[in-house]
Motif scaffolding. Structure first.
Motif, PDB file in Angstrom:
ATOM      1  N   ARG A 235       5.030  10.449   6.537  1.00  0.00           N
ATOM      2  CA  ARG A 235       5.333  11.797   6.067  1.00  0.00           C
ATOM      3  C   ARG A 235       5.459  11.700   4.552  1.00  0.00           C
ATOM      4  O   ARG A 235       6.451  11.193   4.041  1.00  0.00           O
ATOM      5  CB  ARG A 235       6.644  12.259   6.714  1.00  0.00           C
ATOM      6  CG  ARG A 235       6.864  13.723   6.670  1.00  0.00           C
ATOM      7  CD  ARG A 235       8.097  14.080   7.460  1.00  0.00           C
ATOM      8  NE  ARG A 235       7.845  14.147   8.893  1.00  0.00           N
ATOM      9  CZ  ARG A 235       8.795  14.410   9.789  1.00  0.00           C
ATOM     10  NH1 ARG A 235      10.035  14.614   9.387  1.00  0.00           N
ATOM     11  NH2 ARG A 235       8.513  14.476  11.071  1.00  0.00           N
TER      12      ARG A 235
ATOM     13  N   LEU B  39       6.125  18.572   2.384  1.00  0.00           N
ATOM     14  CA  LEU B  39       5.739  17.377   3.142  1.00  0.00           C
ATOM     15  C   LEU B  39       4.303  17.475   3.627  1.00  0.00           C
ATOM     16  O   LEU B  39       3.787  18.560   3.837  1.00  0.00           O
ATOM     17  CB  LEU B  39       6.647  17.215   4.368  1.00  0.00           C
ATOM     18  CG  LEU B  39       8.137  17.097   4.136  1.00  0.00           C
ATOM     19  CD1 LEU B  39       8.866  17.050   5.461  1.00  0.00           C
ATOM     20  CD2 LEU B  39       8.432  15.862   3.317  1.00  0.00           C
ATOM     21  N   GLU B  40       3.678  16.314   3.836  1.00  0.00           N
ATOM     22  CA  GLU B  40       2.347  16.289   4.419  1.00  0.00           C
ATOM     23  C   GLU B  40       2.212  15.035   5.274  1.00  0.00           C
ATOM     24  O   GLU B  40       2.721  13.989   4.917  1.00  0.00           O
ATOM     25  CB  GLU B  40       1.308  16.280   3.293  1.00  0.00           C
ATOM     26  CG  GLU B  40      -0.115  16.407   3.782  1.00  0.00           C
ATOM     27  CD  GLU B  40      -1.075  16.694   2.628  1.00  0.00           C
ATOM     28  OE1 GLU B  40      -0.789  17.573   1.793  1.00  0.00           O
ATOM     29  OE2 GLU B  40      -2.111  16.011   2.564  1.00  0.00           O
ATOM     30  N   SER B  41       1.527  15.180   6.402  1.00  0.00           N
ATOM     31  CA  SER B  41       1.323  14.022   7.262  1.00  0.00           C
ATOM     32  C   SER B  41       0.113  13.217   6.789  1.00  0.00           C
ATOM     33  O   SER B  41      -0.935  13.776   6.499  1.00  0.00           O
ATOM     34  CB  SER B  41       1.086  14.472   8.702  1.00  0.00           C
ATOM     35  OG  SER B  41       2.299  14.863   9.276  1.00  0.00           O
ATOM     36  N   TYR B  42       0.285  11.908   6.743  1.00  0.00           N
ATOM     37  CA  TYR B  42      -0.794  10.995   6.386  1.00  0.00           C
ATOM     38  C   TYR B  42      -0.962   9.989   7.507  1.00  0.00           C
ATOM     39  O   TYR B  42       0.005   9.690   8.216  1.00  0.00           O
ATOM     40  CB  TYR B  42      -0.401  10.235   5.118  1.00  0.00           C
ATOM     41  CG  TYR B  42      -1.121  10.665   3.858  1.00  0.00           C
ATOM     42  CD1 TYR B  42      -1.634  11.937   3.716  1.00  0.00           C
ATOM     43  CD2 TYR B  42      -1.273   9.766   2.805  1.00  0.00           C
ATOM     44  CE1 TYR B  42      -2.294  12.310   2.542  1.00  0.00           C
ATOM     45  CE2 TYR B  42      -1.916  10.124   1.634  1.00  0.00           C
ATOM     46  CZ  TYR B  42      -2.424  11.402   1.498  1.00  0.00           C
ATOM     47  OH  TYR B  42      -3.054  11.762   0.349  1.00  0.00           O
TER      48      TYR B  42
ATOM     49  N   LEU C 213      -7.572  15.231   7.624  1.00  0.00           N
ATOM     50  CA  LEU C 213      -6.183  15.091   7.196  1.00  0.00           C
ATOM     51  C   LEU C 213      -5.258  15.968   8.033  1.00  0.00           C
ATOM     52  O   LEU C 213      -4.213  15.525   8.497  1.00  0.00           O
ATOM     53  CB  LEU C 213      -6.071  15.445   5.711  1.00  0.00           C
ATOM     54  CG  LEU C 213      -4.774  14.984   5.050  1.00  0.00           C
ATOM     55  CD1 LEU C 213      -4.549  13.498   5.289  1.00  0.00           C
ATOM     56  CD2 LEU C 213      -4.787  15.279   3.579  1.00  0.00           C
TER      57      LEU C 213
ATOM     58  N   VAL D 264      -4.297  14.776  11.456  1.00  0.00           N
ATOM     59  CA  VAL D 264      -3.349  13.679  11.643  1.00  0.00           C
ATOM     60  C   VAL D 264      -2.193  14.109  12.539  1.00  0.00           C
ATOM     61  O   VAL D 264      -1.730  13.356  13.383  1.00  0.00           O
ATOM     62  CB  VAL D 264      -2.816  13.192  10.277  1.00  0.00           C
ATOM     63  CG1 VAL D 264      -1.642  12.253  10.461  1.00  0.00           C
ATOM     64  CG2 VAL D 264      -3.922  12.487   9.508  1.00  0.00           C
ATOM     65  N   GLN D 265      -1.743  15.351  12.361  1.00  0.00           N
ATOM     66  CA  GLN D 265      -0.602  15.766  13.188  1.00  0.00           C
ATOM     67  C   GLN D 265      -1.009  16.437  14.488  1.00  0.00           C
ATOM     68  O   GLN D 265      -0.159  16.833  15.266  1.00  0.00           O
ATOM     69  CB  GLN D 265       0.354  16.683  12.445  1.00  0.00           C
ATOM     70  CG  GLN D 265      -0.124  17.224  11.132  1.00  0.00           C
ATOM     71  CD  GLN D 265       0.781  18.312  10.638  1.00  0.00           C
ATOM     72  OE1 GLN D 265       0.904  19.340  11.246  1.00  0.00           O
ATOM     73  NE2 GLN D 265       1.426  18.068   9.508  1.00  0.00           N
TER      74      GLN D 265
ATOM     75  N   TRP E  15       7.486  20.394  11.641  1.00  0.00           N
ATOM     76  CA  TRP E  15       8.661  19.515  11.539  1.00  0.00           C
ATOM     77  C   TRP E  15       9.733  19.909  12.549  1.00  0.00           C
ATOM     78  O   TRP E  15      10.842  19.434  12.505  1.00  0.00           O
ATOM     79  CB  TRP E  15       9.230  19.537  10.127  1.00  0.00           C
ATOM     80  CG  TRP E  15       8.185  19.566   9.068  1.00  0.00           C
ATOM     81  CD1 TRP E  15       7.978  20.558   8.165  1.00  0.00           C
ATOM     82  CD2 TRP E  15       7.180  18.567   8.791  1.00  0.00           C
ATOM     83  NE1 TRP E  15       6.905  20.242   7.365  1.00  0.00           N
ATOM     84  CE2 TRP E  15       6.404  19.035   7.715  1.00  0.00           C
ATOM     85  CE3 TRP E  15       6.866  17.325   9.357  1.00  0.00           C
ATOM     86  CZ2 TRP E  15       5.335  18.315   7.186  1.00  0.00           C
ATOM     87  CZ3 TRP E  15       5.796  16.609   8.828  1.00  0.00           C
ATOM     88  CH2 TRP E  15       5.045  17.102   7.761  1.00  0.00           C
TER      89      TRP E  15
END
Lengths: 310, 682
Positions: A201, A232-235, B306, B309-310, B523
């Motif tokens: 994150r 925030l960003e998911s990597y 990208l 990813v989630q 989140w």
């Protein structure tokens, strides 16, 4: 067992009238932009989110009820929980029973603390002030503003000014120390493992820890914007190849496990990353609640100084 | 001719696989052109590209291939051994067991060393599958096996969700992973896991010949010298090993194990070679790999590498799998369900003789439970408190507490009654003991409709009220039901096909709900779990009247239609002979069930299990007559949900557990006990 208990009697006496309190009225604006007025400085506060818990304690007031006390004590070490407050349940769905039992004169949380459906029920217990948890367009202003609003509600403006001045001073000092060390760009990620997988994150400049670092003059190697609330960003692992070679990689993880050691250490791509080869990776911020208040930010400042100017 | 056809299909599959693999390798978050990756494949590329290829892309592809193949093969083996097209790692609780053990380790911070994931998942998967098999052991009915597995999976999934809620911080990310993702942090366990998988597949191929004979029936197989028991145990064991390995690598990747074998079987008409178990196993494995790799490509192409990813790849495998399943099941000859709901339940003699008393007792019990639920909470109240409250003399603290508890109890009882009734009606109309609005995807559709309405409203800045949620739920449920009926209308009474299509819709809508939540509020996994788990938190009395009115109307329907329902559940002929307007009754009843399920979902969220368990329990207690069974099922549904809600509010107080989760937790052991009793009787 419940049957004989419930066969007769009451747990509270019947009442006839309603006691009235008088005092100086205090009005603040909540996250939705509406004004909330309470009778005099709040003495019995229930806090529904960890940042608010931290702020109230930092201002010298012990909340009568706290959401997820145990979790707070693990994840936010900026203040100690004094006394013996009631646990009012999980942060996502605080127990209305327990909040009522705590008999507060103010319920303080963030917008996400109380589902819209339950707001009316909470408001019957005591005035409810819900603040904005995060705002990526001005993360630090949000932290300060929430702290000041909380102080207003508690009648503790002087204490708040002291804490914030102290923070400003230590930021100014830290800035000089760090400038003297002229550190390389850093990046800060929350790393978490699921089974054998690892996700990152990434914290942009618009996140609270990112904004603190920026104030200190540090350069974030992660240049994404993140989401509009938390920054925030998911990597995934592969995306880390986009970070510059001289990056200092700070990571935050569940205190009970270290996914970097447990999982990543044997991955050839991880090992080939320049900052890993250079050993420029560091576990960072354990016990600091990254989404907390000024006290947590104070811890953050100290932690950055320890890493970059220590 | 056939030989060429087989060769053509094999070549086409191989080509497709190679093309998909190359496309898969070209996707990723690193700033690398596909050409760089191709050069790296020939290992003449730059160091960076080679590292990305070796550390990230190849492992991801290999995981996709392994997991797809393993799940396809496992599903195929399980379906052969149970002679049931619904058997799969998902429906035998293997995936749920493996996922639970992994989540528990994360929640309690159990550090898991070398090869940890696979070993832990294996233990969980083995235990769950063992339990599912033991619970249905000795039973000839493969429907029971699936029932036991499905119910067990629901219960295990609920425990997992509770852990995710209680340890939100420690388990962040596990919710999304719970749908299955392919990204890999370490390649350490990959080779050993692959070897174990290969060994298991080899074992299944060895057993293939015996499995062919087993398709003739146990006695026939035995007379041909097959050791039936050891073949069964061996096959199931190997299938469990395969699926547990898959879970340890990628999480419970939804639906591949159910769908891939169905895909392979669908080709049997053109390729008679696939009638042999060994060939079918290979075809199912290949179908699994195609499905998984294609899904992963689709997710990343659709959302960008990208953003993807989630987004769990499992969302896509589930949606894709669901589509395939729905399409294929239309052409599949499955045979009708082997037992009617009335046949599954064998009533106890005593209660069957006095069904009226049973009904009265159930209603009374629900009433008592309702009052006790009002008293139960973080702190137990006494009846005097309630009396004071009713008289308006209670302290403000008690007023607040009871004002909040009453709507929760009310919502729980109404939603429970609605789901219980909807379940009984669905099972009657479809003549299928597995049918309930949950399994058939109606509640899933309602949940998806509601969450889409909620999100749509906030996107356009409209205040998202309860009306919006209800409308969304109704539309979603209606669409799901229309899809279900439209796709199965032509088959008359093919019960297995109905459940297959329903399972497809159910899984697809759940996956899309997960997608909507992960996209809109990444989140906040607590929100997702609470929504998917069903919750009475924040319930309001004024929201319950719609369902209350509907239930009153239902009472009238029961009075008018109970005889028609009695006839309907036997066969198509009898009602026709006796002059019941078959089509109209059927459509009307289904509509009623859909609206009941939709309003219940709007009130408390997606809640499984009640609609499945309450009707069975009711039939067991009072026999097949709808004059008693329909209201009894409603009363039992209410009872179960009231108790579940009270337990959810008190068990871990002040933590509030979603009622749907508790429903599955307390209902599952009961349901399983019920199944054992039924077996003892038959």
């Amino acid at each position: 067992m419940a049957v004989p208990l419930t066969a007769c009697g009451t747990t509270d006496d019947a009442v006839s009238g309603d006691a009235t309190t008088s005092g100086e009225k205090i009005t603040v604006t909540d996250a939705g932009g509406s004004a909330v007025t309470i009778d005099g400085p709040a003495k019995r506060v229930v806090t529904l989110e960890w940042a608010q818990t931290e702020d109230v304690i930092a201002l010298g007031v012990t909340p009568v009820g706290i959401a997820d006390i145990k979790g707070f004590q693990v994840w936010d070490t900026a203040v100690d929980v004094p006394g013996d407050p009631v646990d009012v349940g999980l942060r996502a769905e605080p127990s209305i029973d327990s909040v009522a039992d705590a008999d507060p004169d103010l319920i303080l949380g963030v917008e996400e603390s109380i589902p819209a459906d339950a707001l009316a029920q909470m408001e019957k217990i005591a005035p409810v002030v819900l603040l904005k948890a995060a705002d990526a367009t001005a993360p630090l202003d949000r932290v300060r503003e929430n702290f000041e609003t909380t102080a207003t509600l508690l009648g503790k403006q002087d204490a708040a000014a002291k804490v914030l001045d102290g923070l400003d001073d230590s930021i100014a000092g830290a800035k000089q120390q760090i400038a003297a060390a002229s550190p390389a760009p850093y990046t800060f990620a929350y790393v978490y493992a699921e089974g054998s997988q690892v996700s990152f994150r990434m914290h942009a400049d618009r996140s609270i820890p990112g904004a603190v670092a920026k104030e200190l003059g540090l350069t974030n190697a992660f240049t994404g914007a993140g989401d509009d609330a938390w920054g925030l960003e998911s990597y995934d692992l592969e995306a880390l190849t986009k970070l510059p070679a001289d990056t200092r990689f700070l990571y935050w993880a569940d205190p009970k496990s270290d996914p970097v050691q447990d999982v990543l250490a044997t991955n050839p791509l991880w090992s080939s990353l320049p900052f890993v080869q250079a050993g420029a990776i560091e576990e960072f911020g354990g016990g600091i609640w990254m989404y907390g208040g000024p006290k947590a930010m104070q811890q953050l400042v100290d932690a950055y100084v320890a890493v970059f100017a220590g | 001719m056939l030989r060429t056809r087989t060769a053509v299909v094999a070549a086409a599959s191989a080509l497709a696989l190679v093309a998909l693999c190359l496309a898969h390798l070209s996707q990723g978050t690193a700033a690398l052109a596909p050409a760089d990756i191709l050069r790296a494949l020939g290992s003449s590329g730059s160091d960076g590209a080679v590292a990305v290829l070796v550390g990230s892309r190849l492992p991801r592809l290999v995981v996709g291939l392994l997991v797809g193949g393993a799940l396809g093969a496992a599903g195929c083996a399980l379906q052969a051994v149970t002679r049931n097209p619904l058997a799969a790692p998902d429906t035998l609780a293997v995936n749920a067991g493996a996922y639970l053990t992994l989540t528990a380790c994360a929640a309690f911070g159990v550090s898991v060393g070398f090869l940890s994931g696979a070993a832990i998942a294996l233990v969980g998967g083995l235990l769950a599958a063992g339990a599912a098999l033991a619970l249905s052991a000795g039973s000839r009915s493969s429907v029971r096996l699936i029932l036991a597995g499905t119910v067990l999976a629901l219960a295990l999934h609920s425990i997992t969700s509770v852990l995710l809620l209680l340890y939100a911080q420690e388990t962040s990310g596990l919710f999304a992973w719970g749908s299955g993702s392919l990204g890999l942090g370490t390649t350490r366990g990959l080779l050993p896991t692959a070897l174990v998988m290969a060994a298991a597949v080899a074992g299944l191929l060895l057993l293939g010949g015996r499995l062919d004979l087993l398709q003739l029936g146990d006695d026939q197989a035995r007379s041909l010298g097959v050791r039936v028991l050891s073949t069964r145990v061996g096959t199931v064991g190997l299938a469990v090993v395969l699926s547990a390995c898959a879970v340890s690598l990628a999480g419970p990747l939804g639906f591949v194990g159910l769908c891939a074998p169905a895909l392979a079987r669908g080709l049997r008409r053109w390729l008679p070679a696939l009638r042999r178990q060994r060939a079918l196993l290979v075809a199912a494995a290949v179908a699994g790999t195609l499905l998984v790799v294609a899904s992963d490509i689709a997710v990343r192409a659709l959302f960008g590498s990208l953003d993807a990813v989630q987004i769990p790849t499992g969302v896509a495998t589930t949606v894709l799998g669901a589509l395939f399943l729905v399409l294929l099941s239309r052409r599949m000859r499955t045979g009708a369900a082997e037992s009617s709901p009335a046949g599954v339940a064998t009533p106890g003699r005593l209660t069957a003789r006095h069904p009226g008393w049973t009904l009265a007792a159930a209603v009374g019990l629900a009433g008592v439970a309702g009052v006790l639920a009002l008293l139960a909470g973080d702190r137990f109240l006494l009846l005097g408190d309630v009396v004071n409250w009713l008289g308006g003399r209670a302290s403000s603290r008690l007023t607040v507490v009871l004002d909040a508890r009453l709507p929760r109890v009310l919502s729980a009882s109404l939603a429970g009654a609605a789901l219980g009734l909807a379940g009984v009606l669905t099972q009657t109309v479809t003549r299928n003991p597995l049918a309930d609005p949950g399994i058939l995807g109606v509640t899933g559709g309602a949940g998806l409709g509601a969450i889409v309405a909620l999100n749509g409203a906030s996107t356009f800045g409209i205040a998202s009220g309860y009306g919006m949620v209800t409308a969304g739920a109704l539309v979603g449920a209606a669409l799901a039901a229309a899809a279900l009926l439209g796709l199965t209308a032509s088959d008359g009474a093919d019960g297995v096909r109905l459940v297959l299509v329903g399972l497809g819709i159910s899984a697809g809508t759940t996956a899309l709900t997960t997608l909507v939540i992960v996209r809109s509020d990444p989140w906040n996994q607590a929100k997702a779990i609470t929504w998917l788990g069903g919750s009475t938190y924040g319930a309001a009395v004024e929201r319950t009247w719609l369902l209350a009115v509907l239930l009153v109307l239902c009472a009238a329907a029961v009075v008018r239609l109970h005889r028609a329902w009695d006839l309907l559940q036997v066969d198509d002929l009898l009602p026709r002979v006796l002059g019941v307007p078959l089509r109209r009754t059927r459509v009307g009843t289904v509509l009623l069930a859909v609206v009941l399920a939709a309003l219940a979902t709007a009130l408390v969220g997606v809640m499984g299990f009640v609609g499945l368990a309450a009707p069975h329990l009711a039939r067991l207690l009072a026999g097949p007559r709808h004059a008693v069974v329909a209201p009894l099922s409603a009363a039992l549904g209410a009872l179960v949900v009231i108790v579940a809600d009270a337990v959810g509010r008190t068990a871990l107080a002040p933590a509030q557990l979603p009622v749907g989760l508790v429903c599955a937790l307390i209902g599952a052991p009961y349901f399983i006990w019920l199944m054992r009793r039924m077996r003892a009787d038959t």
